[in-house]
Write an enzyme that holds these catalytic residues in place. Structure first.
Site, PDB file in Angstrom:
ATOM      1  N   GLU A   1      48.175  -1.785  36.805  1.00 12.11           N
ATOM      2  CA  GLU A   1      49.396  -0.986  36.905  1.00 12.11           C
ATOM      3  C   GLU A   1      50.636  -1.873  36.944  1.00 12.11           C
ATOM      4  O   GLU A   1      51.581  -1.687  36.177  1.00 12.11           O
ATOM      5  CB  GLU A   1      49.345  -0.107  38.159  1.00 12.11           C
TER       6      GLU A   1
ATOM      7  N   ASP B   1      53.572  -2.199  34.001  1.00 17.27           N
ATOM      8  CA  ASP B   1      54.954  -1.795  34.263  1.00 17.27           C
ATOM      9  C   ASP B   1      55.930  -2.934  34.008  1.00 17.27           C
ATOM     10  O   ASP B   1      56.960  -2.765  33.348  1.00 17.27           O
ATOM     11  CB  ASP B   1      55.102  -1.323  35.709  1.00 17.27           C
TER      12      ASP B   1
ATOM     13  N   SER C   1      51.553   6.061  32.986  1.00 18.78           N
ATOM     14  CA  SER C   1      51.995   4.841  33.656  1.00 18.78           C
ATOM     15  C   SER C   1      52.819   3.974  32.715  1.00 18.78           C
ATOM     16  O   SER C   1      53.721   3.261  33.153  1.00 18.78           O
ATOM     17  CB  SER C   1      50.790   4.026  34.133  1.00 18.78           C
TER      18      SER C   1
ATOM     19  N   ASP D   1      61.256  16.044  18.665  1.00 15.89           N
ATOM     20  CA  ASP D   1      60.459  17.178  19.121  1.00 15.89           C
ATOM     21  C   ASP D   1      58.983  16.943  18.797  1.00 15.89           C
ATOM     22  O   ASP D   1      58.627  16.584  17.676  1.00 15.89           O
ATOM     23  CB  ASP D   1      60.957  18.454  18.430  1.00 15.89           C
ATOM     24  N   ILE D   2      58.129  17.133  19.788  1.00  7.52           N
ATOM     25  CA  ILE D   2      56.682  16.978  19.618  1.00  7.52           C
ATOM     26  C   ILE D   2      56.077  18.373  19.540  1.00  7.52           C
ATOM     27  O   ILE D   2      56.214  19.165  20.475  1.00  7.52           O
ATOM     28  CB  ILE D   2      56.062  16.192  20.786  1.00  7.52           C
TER      29      ILE D   2
ATOM     30  N   GLY E   1      60.692  22.918  20.395  1.00  5.93           N
ATOM     31  CA  GLY E   1      61.534  23.004  21.575  1.00  5.93           C
ATOM     32  C   GLY E   1      60.807  22.471  22.793  1.00  5.93           C
ATOM     33  O   GLY E   1      59.902  21.635  22.695  1.00  5.93           O
TER      34      GLY E   1
ATOM     35  N   ASP F   1      58.230  22.145  25.859  1.00  3.89           N
ATOM     36  CA  ASP F   1      56.879  22.599  26.204  1.00  3.89           C
ATOM     37  C   ASP F   1      56.397  21.817  27.416  1.00  3.89           C
ATOM     38  O   ASP F   1      56.818  20.677  27.650  1.00  3.89           O
ATOM     39  CB  ASP F   1      55.909  22.423  25.033  1.00  3.89           C
TER      40      ASP F   1
END
EC number: 3.4.14.10
Length: 618
Positions: free
Chosen positions: A282, A286, A533, A576-577, A595, A597
């Site tokens: 982690e 990061d 993450s 937009d996905i 839009g 979701d």
């Protein structure tokens, strides 16, 4: 700010005669692994603690205050509050509680029988499968005239007893422990050869892929002395210096030898005794991407929270960012938070309250299931995120890696308990707090290019998203969420009770970024890593560079971004996905759509467009 209070028993009887006793809180089900074993002994002592409500912290009031400094149409946009103004505004006024004479500043320990009489309840001892015992009740009551002034009473219904982990002397499992939390990066294999060409971004995500995907070009920050970016890690999670250098040699030679600025909180330490992906994955992920994406010129601060003995939680971080939070709303909860000074002689012997100046952007890749925590606990924490927003701080949280399920793919049962066989969606916190920015995950589809639309992440992990069971929908979301429900959930594809169908609850995430196939250096070699993450620090890096541009122009940091990114002027600044789902709990979850979701939010950022729009803001 609000202090921790204990109710004096001698005055309670008088208070109870003034108004009838009413239920203040109730728990609907036992958490997994616990069972009731016996009544608590009548002469056993209970340390009753009463946290009084703060003024001005209801969600609507907080939202109005934040909109005043965060909405692009507000004449006060960017006029963030000073810490002193925040402390003054939320401090309880003298005589704030009409029955303050029955309250004092000491924790009062009472025999079980007296505590039961006081709260009109019954205390039992519960045992976990691990052998750990916990004292709690199913519900408790208070005089009606006292209820509006009391936020939380402990010990009562909260059942988040933190269990001793195998092979450890600690009595706590915290979000930093391997396997804890709703956000856990997944290592899917080692890498023999790194592909540096952009043609291979469907197989390996590198910093160059991210810059190309999101038009993220900002080679040289100008206001680094004014700007700041904080990455939060919870001990025993720790980066490996040699891994940062290995990554830098391949992707950012200017960072070889560079380290984040360590801001240790409550004895936080970058430990080097436990090394594996579970302990280093982690933090390495990061920091490798955050430090690279903001360039070697912009320092990154590491908030390392908790000592090795006690560990820590989000509240310990918030204590350090705002000294008054240490005591407000009941203070730290020994059930959920690290309690400092650490009683272990080898632990940290202080408590860090207000010791850290908050960075302009703070990214956290940890989380809980909302159901792990009581509504009062999450509300207190959520209000603190609002206060940080008032001060101009942007808070970014990963949305979770199990789709509509929670930590370890646990789902809710109809009675509110959690299990692997549950079929009720299990939201993630703090992403469901309306005053943070939740970040979901997308992917470059197999055999696609960076020029093709991404989809919701469907490899190894699934973007956490859905509807809160605790928090009401904020004003900035109402229109887009209503449109999604009308076009995609009317009628609902799932049986009643599968998720919060009210249409009046907070939806999450807010935005997304790629979360699949990240090339990460861990323990001396490269591997492919998946998770929200990864998404959160990438978004945080872009927002940090936008802050740099604004600061260089003499403007303020962007602060709480949600009212702005949901505004009509910013809708064209996201990719937009529209494909993919976030399965869990025996379902395919929700579907990405045109839009907003509850899988990918508003979409992925177009950095150049966002930069241009935010530069134009006051």
């Amino acid at each position: 700010m609000l202090a921790l209070f204990s109710l004096a028993l001698a005055a309670v009887a008088t208070a109870q005669t003034l108004s009838p006793s009413v239920q203040h809180a109730k728990r609907t089900a036992l958490p997994a692994g616990w069972s009731r074993v016996r009544r608590h002994a009548p002469d056993a002592v209970l340390p009753l603690r009463f946290g009084l409500t703060q003024p001005n912290v209801d969600m609507k009031s907080l939202e109005d205050l934040l909109n005043d400094v965060s909405h692009p149409d507000s004449p006060n946009y960017g006029d963030h509050w000073s810490p002193a103004r925040v402390a003054e505004h939320f401090a309880p006024t003298k005589g704030n509680h009409p029955h303050r004479r029955v309250l004092d500043l000491r924790q009062r320990c009472r025999p079980r029988s007296q505590a039961e009489s006081l709260l009109n309840t019954e205390y039992h001892v519960y045992e976990h499968d691990s052998g750990k015992e916990h004292v709690a009740c199913d519900a408790y009551h208070l005089p009606a005239h006292v209820v509006p002034h009391v936020e939380i009473v402990t010990p009562t219904i909260d059942f988040n007893a933190i269990l001793k982990r195998s092979g450890s002397t600690s009595t706590h499992i915290t979000v930093g422990q391997p396997g804890a939390g709703t956000v856990q990066p997944v290592l899917a294999g080692k890498i023999e050869n790194i592909f540096h060409e952009l043609d291979n971004c469907d197989k390996q995500i590198t910093p160059a892929c991210l810059r190309a995907l999101y038009n993220f070009v900002y080679p040289f920050p100008l206001a680094t002395k004014q700007n700041s970016y904080g990455i939060v890690e919870y001990t025993p999670q720790a980066y490996v210096p040699a891994d940062l250098d290995l990554f830098a040699k391949n992707f950012s030679s200017g960072l070889v030898g560079a380290r984040p600025i360590l801001a240790a909180i409550d004895g936080g330490v970058v430990q080097n005794t436990s090394e594996s992906f579970s302990f280093n994955g982690e933090s390495n992920l990061d920091l490798e991407y955050a430090m690279t994406l903001v360039t070697p010129h912009q320092p990154v601060t590491l908030y390392q929270v908790g000592d090795l003995q006690m560990g820590a939680s989000f509240n310990n971080l918030l204590d350090a960012l705002d000294g008054s939070f240490c005591t407000s709303g009941g203070g730290d909860d020994p059930v959920n938070d690290g309690i400092y000074p650490d009683p272990d002689p080898a632990g940290y012997q202080k408590q860090d309250c207000g010791t850290i100046k908050p960075a302009n952007v703070i990214s956290t890749s940890y989380g809980y299931n909302e159901a792990d925590l009581s509504p009062a606990y999450t509300a207190r924490q959520c209000a603190e995120y609002a206060k940080l927003g008032l001060m101009g701080v942007t808070i970014v949280y990963s949305s979770g890696d199990n789709g509509v399920a929670g930590n370890q793919a646990l789902c809710l049962n109809p009675d509110g308990s959690q299990s692997f066989s549950g079929n009720v969606f299990n939201p993630s916190f703090p992403s469901t707090c309306p005053f943070v920015t939740g970040v979901g995950a997308t992917q470059v589809n197999p055999n696609a290019t960076i020029h093709d639309p991404e989809s919701a992440c469907q490899q190894v992990i699934h973007s956490g998203g859905g509807f809160s069971n605790y928090f009401a929908i904020p004003g900035y979301q109402q229109g887009v969420v209503a449109d999604y429900i009308k076009d995609n959930l009317t009628p609902s594809p799932y049986p009643p009770g599968t998720y919060n169908t009210s249409g009046t609850s907070r939806a999450y995430p807010d935005i997304s970024a790629n979360g699949a196939n990240y090339v990460v250096a861990v323990d001396g070699q490269f591997g492919l890593v998946y998770g929200t993450s990864a998404s959160a620090p990438v978004v945080g890096s872009m927002l940090t560079m936008i802050n740099d541009a604004r600061l260089a122009l003499g403007k303020k940091p962007i602060g709480f971004i949600n009212p702005t990114i949901y505004s009509p002027a910013f809708r064209g600044a996201f990719n937009d996905i529209t494909t993919g789902t976030n399965p869990g709990c025996g379902t395919k979850g929700f579907s990405a759509a045109k839009g907003y979701d509850p899988v990918t939010g508003l979409g992925t950022p177009n950095f150049a467009k966002l930069l241009a729009l935010w530069i134009l803001q006051k």
